[in-house]
Scaffold this active site. Structure first.
Site, PDB file in Angstrom:
ATOM      1  N   HIS A 172     -10.031  -5.657   9.367  1.00 27.86           N
ATOM      2  CA  HIS A 172     -10.712  -5.535   8.071  1.00 27.86           C
ATOM      3  C   HIS A 172     -12.074  -4.874   8.239  1.00 27.86           C
ATOM      4  CE1 HIS A 172      -7.703  -8.541   7.129  1.00 27.86           C
ATOM      5  NE2 HIS A 172      -8.049  -8.578   5.860  1.00 27.86           N
ATOM      6  N   GLU A 187       0.809  -1.224   0.000  1.00 27.71           N
ATOM      7  CA  GLU A 187       0.000   0.000   0.000  1.00 27.71           C
ATOM      8  C   GLU A 187       0.840   1.272   0.000  1.00 27.71           C
ATOM      9  OE1 GLU A 187      -0.865  -2.718   1.586  1.00 27.71           O
ATOM     10  OE2 GLU A 187      -2.920  -3.118   0.943  1.00 27.71           O
TER      11      GLU A 187
END
Lengths: 336, 298
Positions: free
Chosen positions: A136, A68
């Site tokens: 998540h 990321e």
């Protein structure tokens, strides 16, 4: 699938609204790139990029490694060179890995270069809980609201997803576009012709006279459910969908609270230093003391265990209880 | 020579501000800049004065920026940590260690997409070599064959931490090996060695050959920053300063009869005169009005 529903609207799933906005903008701006994990032939985690790989090719719908920091940095660098980029970060939890180029470079670039460099970047990410556990599920949008130079938007339905993404892809500076896992199964009416949802403008979804409920994203649906419950109990709730978290549309919010005299905020992210805290404080800076309550999740991680997840998350019942409590504590209107 | 004179005069000022000096590492910046063509971009870390001047930025404007004056390219807002003038090829400094690497890769992606042969160079220190951003950048740059030349100016110390305690790989250029990226280690005190290596890697990158990692073994003549205490013994610093890249090149040029003593002295005098003009230019420029704190934010 989409279907014509008359009166200049078409019914789209949430994911289709995102794909349509992107397709239109990629057609218009041949430089526009999309970077992300599985955004290519796979079509995105929620199929929100479906069809774009076939139409625009693998160079523009570009799969990246699971990295990321590099993904956001690549987008920032390309955008700073004039190649507008959308970076897809699958879940908002993983934004933590890519915050350096976003916060330390992109948000500051225009200021620090005295306008020589702008970063027309959209980071699109998916927040919220849906059975996937502690890393998540998070809604971290309030972290980003205090970064000068960043704009933050959060759609609540297909029309706002389409309109906000269109607007974000026309901005000069970085925008974080935060959708939500539980919005993807939803469908809704979207104008058939091109349109934009202005950044910095909230939407009044339901008029009421007793309390103002301010929320955003998926929680808009929870707030509307609570408003229907409250109506049965004789409480007339006004519901505002912020849509834009940075900048905040305080004109709309303050006008509403000025009318109802009571504020309730609802968010799925933590209430400590949260969206609701900011909204409530700004309301009181404008209007003076106002009865207010913040509703959010428990101060705990969100488990993948369905019992624990449901216990952690705010729901309509919790909002209804909070509103009734604050109304019972507040002085009746008109009796200063 | 200009970089050294610029920094020496800046250091001597009581209002020098917070600076990371390039003195000792000039040959890295100058050698890399010599490999640049129009349309190429250079990004540096926070040790940016050498890189900016090597890219040809006006010394008066750079001095103005470092002293916070509005005649700087960034109206005095950026300082040395974030100085930039993209139209001159100096895409900018970014004072987060390793923070410029992924952004350089993105700029290289834009150059690749534009298809005009542009190459992006990124100069960073040995301290960045332990950061994940370098490894993520190497990976994606290799996969996508980005026109990116990564240049590590290895001065041996990350503030006080020796490179041997900070990075497991030795030499640092070997970090590129597992990614299938061309790499080399050269003497960073020898501008011709740096220039030759950088030009070779740039030519490969320009023709689609993909990225490279060039390690330049250099020396930092001063402490980490203008406000950091020196951790090396004085005699070690003195010995290091004996390995001056400018003196080395001057001696080479004299030996090869490219320059004579008179020409060298004239060059030195002209450099000092330029710094005089730079300081006068900067001092003639005001600080920004306070309301600029809110300009160009969104």
């Amino acid at each position: 699938m989409s279907s014509e529903s008359g009166a200049g609207h078409v019914r789209l799933f949430f994911r289709e609204a995102i794909a349509r906005a992107l397709a239109e903008e990629m057609e218009r701006d041949q430089r526009l790139l999309v970077l992300g994990q599985d955004v290519g032939s796979f079509g995105g985690a929620y199929k929100e990029f479906a069809g774009l790989h076939d139409r625009f090719g693998p160079e523009r719908m570009r799969d990246t490694p699971v990295a990321e920091a590099a993904m956001v940095g690549l987008g920032v660098g390309a955008a700073a060179m004039g190649h507008r980029t959308l970076v897809g970060i699958t879940y908002m939890d993983f934004m933590t890995l890519g915050l350096d180029p976003l916060v330390n470079y992109a948000a500051k670039a225009r200021f620090k270069t005295a306008g020589r460099i702008t970063v027309p970047l959209v980071v699109k990410t998916t927040a919220g809980a849906k059975g996937q556990g502690v890393a998540h599920s998070q809604c971290l949008e309030s972290w980003l609201m205090g970064v000068p130079g960043l704009k933050v938007v959060a759609p609540s339905d297909p029309a706002s997803a389409y309109g906000l993404l269109k607007s974000a892809l026309r901005e000069d500076g970085p925008v974080v576009f935060i959708d939500h896992k539980r919005l993807f199964p939803k469908s809704g009416e979207v104008p058939s012709t091109e349109c934009f949802a202005p950044i910095g403008k909230a939407q009044l979804l339901r008029e009421g006279s007793d309390v103002t409920i301010v929320t955003h994203g998926y929680m808009v649906h929870v707030a509307m459910e609570a408003a229907r419950e409250l109506e049965k109990a004789g409480v007339d709730a006004e519901v505002i969908d912020l849509r834009s978290l940075a900048p905040l549309d305080m004109d709309t919010v303050a006008a509403s609270v000025g009318k109802t005299g009571v504020l309730a905020t609802l968010e799925e992210g933590q209430v400590t230093c949260g969206v609701g805290s900011e909204v409530a404080f700004r309301v009181m800076e404008r209007l003076g003391p106002v009865p207010a309550v913040r509703v959010g999740p428990l101060p705990a991680p969100v488990s993948s265990n369905p019992v624990l997840e449901a216990e952690c998350l705010p729901d309509a019942g919790r909002l209804v209880d909070a509103v009734r409590r604050i109304l019972s504590q507040a002085k009746p209107k008109g009796t200063a | 020579m200009l970089i050294r004179a610029f920094e020496t005069r800046l250091m001597a000022r009581p209002d020098h501000g917070f600076q990371l000096y390039s003195s000792g590492e000039e040959a890295v910046a100058v050698g890399v800049a010599s490999a640049m063509r129009t349309g190429d971009r250079l990004l540096s870390g926070g040790r940016s004065i050498g890189a900016a001047l090597a890219c040809g930025l006006d010394s008066g404007q750079v001095m103005a920026e470092l002293l916070g004056r509005i005649a700087g390219p960034n109206r005095g807002r950026a300082g040395r940590g974030h100085l930039s003038q993209p139209e001159s090829g100096f895409f900018g400094a970014h004072a987060v260690v390793a923070g410029n690497l992924t952004i350089a890769a993105g700029a290289a992606l834009a150059c690749q997409r534009a298809g005009e042969g542009g190459v992006v160079f990124a100069i960073f220190g040995d301290g960045a070599c332990g950061a994940g951003a370098l490894h993520e950048t190497l990976n994606v740059a290799s996969l996508w064959k980005l026109p990116l030349v990564l240049v590590c100016s290895n001065n041996g110390l990350s503030i006080s931490t020796p490179v041997s305690s900070g990075v497991a790989a030795d030499p640092l250029s070997s970090l590129a090996g597992p990614f299938g990226i061309a790499h080399a280690t050269v003497d960073g005190m020898d501008v011709e060695a740096v220039a030759a290596a950088a030009s070779g890697f740039a030519a490969d990158a320009r023709s689609g050959g993909g990225p490279a990692l060039l390690e330049c073994r250099a020396e930092r003549f001063t402490s980490h920053s203008s406000s950091t205490r020196e951790t090396r013994p004085a005699e070690q610093v003195t010995a290091i300063r004996e390995r001056c890249p400018i003196a080395h090149l001057s001696a080479e040029l004299l030996r090869g009869a490219v320059l004579d003593e008179t020409a060298l002295a004239a060059l030195e005098a002209e450099t000092e005169a330029e710094i005089d003009r730079a300081i006068a230019f900067a001092e003639a420029s005001p600080m920004p009005p306070a309301e600029e704190a809110l300009h160009d934010v969104v």
